[in-house]
Enzyme design. Structure first.
Site, PDB file in Angstrom:
ATOM      1  N   SER A  57       3.748  -8.778   2.334  1.00 28.77           N
ATOM      2  CA  SER A  57       4.371  -8.002   1.827  1.00 28.77           C
ATOM      3  C   SER A  57       5.571  -7.885   2.423  1.00 28.77           C
ATOM      4  O   SER A  57       6.810  -7.411   1.725  1.00 28.77           O
ATOM      5  CB  SER A  57       4.056  -6.858   0.767  1.00 28.77           C
ATOM      6  OG  SER A  57       3.566  -5.903   1.656  1.00 28.77           O
ATOM      7  N   HIS A  96       4.946  -0.844   4.065  1.00 24.40           N
ATOM      8  CA  HIS A  96       6.317  -0.943   3.635  1.00 24.40           C
ATOM      9  C   HIS A  96       7.772   0.186   3.648  1.00 24.40           C
ATOM     10  O   HIS A  96       7.567   0.831   4.339  1.00 24.40           O
ATOM     11  CB  HIS A  96       6.033  -0.529   2.005  1.00 24.40           C
ATOM     12  CG  HIS A  96       5.314  -1.807   1.244  1.00 24.40           C
ATOM     13  ND1 HIS A  96       4.955  -1.527   0.101  1.00 24.40           N
ATOM     14  CD2 HIS A  96       4.643  -2.679   2.032  1.00 24.40           C
ATOM     15  CE1 HIS A  96       4.606  -2.908  -0.057  1.00 24.40           C
ATOM     16  NE2 HIS A  96       4.327  -3.620   0.370  1.00 24.40           N
ATOM     17  N   ASP A 123       8.303  -0.550  -5.247  1.00 21.64           N
ATOM     18  CA  ASP A 123       6.766  -0.345  -4.774  1.00 21.64           C
ATOM     19  C   ASP A 123       6.239   1.156  -6.048  1.00 21.64           C
ATOM     20  O   ASP A 123       4.886   1.321  -5.993  1.00 21.64           O
ATOM     21  CB  ASP A 123       6.016   0.755  -4.079  1.00 21.64           C
ATOM     22  CG  ASP A 123       6.631  -0.576  -2.410  1.00 21.64           C
ATOM     23  OD1 ASP A 123       6.908  -1.637  -2.726  1.00 21.64           O
ATOM     24  OD2 ASP A 123       6.000   0.237  -1.452  1.00 21.64           O
TER      25      ASP A 123
END
Lengths: 180, 167
Positions: A57, A96, A123
């Protein structure tokens, strides 16, 4: 005979004193690894100073199998930083990037929203049901450094445990048969 | 002393050591680079400016971003992540930072760019504080190395203001 024969001979010739000294040296290796790990925890202030990237990701920045070094200081969290966080009800931490920050004036608490560079949306779908923001206590550390590929070792070992046992067995045999 | 195991071990240790030293040197060599990036951002239009039912203000902006980040690239640079954040203060929050646009620059050739865009992520305040609000636009960049330490810096552009009325 060659290598195999030599190995068998050396196992046969083990004596008590030698066995003891090898146990001690094996113990030294294990404890020094533990010491290094605990020292890293102390220095970085993060409960897991090194993490392996498991998903794609954050590509192309971080690929699966890369290693990240984390640091957890008291510095405030700001947009753009890459943080590792734990969501309630999920075991595996996520790496992230922070895209939104709201910091309270009176308490200094932060509301943080994250997103994977390679993901389309933010998210909120990954967070717990109804959770809109991450707070400080969800965040385990921020990524400061990066080493490619090395994490594949752990990924392979967790996904194919048999390789782990073969490797451990081979290492053990090597320690036992070494003559120093 | 000269068994197969010993030689394999010595070779592996040496190879890993050399690799680690080379990675560390590549990362350290980034320190010799002193970049001189430049950026300009214009707010072209307020697409809409309204108050949600839950009481939060939302704004949609049309932006013109131009920047030259070529000097950030070195031989150890894998990519540069660049984003434009709006930054302002409200009575409740000492800092609000919202990313409006971001992009990944994979190579030096693409590091001089010009883009006209609406905000990619929702610009929603916590509360209703945006009428007549002064704000900063900050272009941040995060340099991701091929190996080693990551770098980040920014250019702050101030003097922007939102309109007094919803539209």
């Amino acid at each position: 005979m060659g290598f195999v024969g030599e190995t068998i001979d050396s196992i046969k010739s083990i004596q008590i004193r030698q066995l003891l000294s090898q146990t001690v040296s094996l113990g030294m290796i294990v404890t020094s690894a533990l010491i290094i790990w605990k020292a890293l925890i102390c220095i970085t202030g993060s409960e897991s100073p090194v993490v392996v990237v498991l998903s794609g990701s954050m590509e192309p920045g971080f690929k699966r199998g890369d290693i990240l070094f984390l640091h957890m200081s008291d510095d405030p969290i700001r947009a753009g930083e890459i943080v590792v966080f734990n969501v309630d009800g999920r075991e595996i931490p996520i790496v992230h990037r922070v895209i939104k920050v709201h910091e309270r004036k009176d308490t200094g608490e932060v509301d943080v929203l994250t997103k994977g560079d390679n993901n389309y949306g933010d998210d909120r779908l990954l967070y717990a049901q109804g959770q809109l923001w991450l707070q400080r206590h969800h965040i385990m550390g921020r990524a400061v450094g990066f080493l490619p590929y090395v994490g594949w070792v752990t990924i392979i070992m967790t996904e194919k445990p048999i390789i782990k046992y073969i490797l451990l067995g081979a290492l053990g045999l090597l320690v036992i048969t070494s003559k120093d | 002393m000269h068994s197969f195991g010993y030689r394999a071990n010595a070779l592996l240790t040496f190879a890993v050591t050399i690799l680690a030293v080379m990675c560390a040197m590549a990362s350290l060599s980034d320190n010799f680079n002193s970049p001189t990036p430049s950026a300009q951002v214009q707010v072209l239009n307020i697409n809409w400016f309204q108050k949600h039912q839950d009481g939060n203000d939302e704004v949609s902006l049309a932006l013109n971003v131009s920047a030259n980040l070529q000097s950030l690239f070195t031989w150890n640079t894998k990519q540069v992540f660049v984003f434009l954040a709006i930054e302002y203060e409200t009575p409740m929050n000492s800092l609000n930072q919202i990313s409006l646009w971001d992009g990944i620059i994979p190579a030096k050739e693409h590091a001089k760019f010009w883009i006209q865009t609406s905000n990619k992520y929702q610009f929603v305040d916590q509360g209703s504080n945006l009428r007549g609000k002064d704000f900063n636009l900050t272009l941040h960049w995060h340099v991701m190395p091929k190996t080693g330490k990551m770098f980040a810096d920014k250019i702050v552009m101030s003097g922007y203001r939102l309109p007094q009325e919803y539209r």
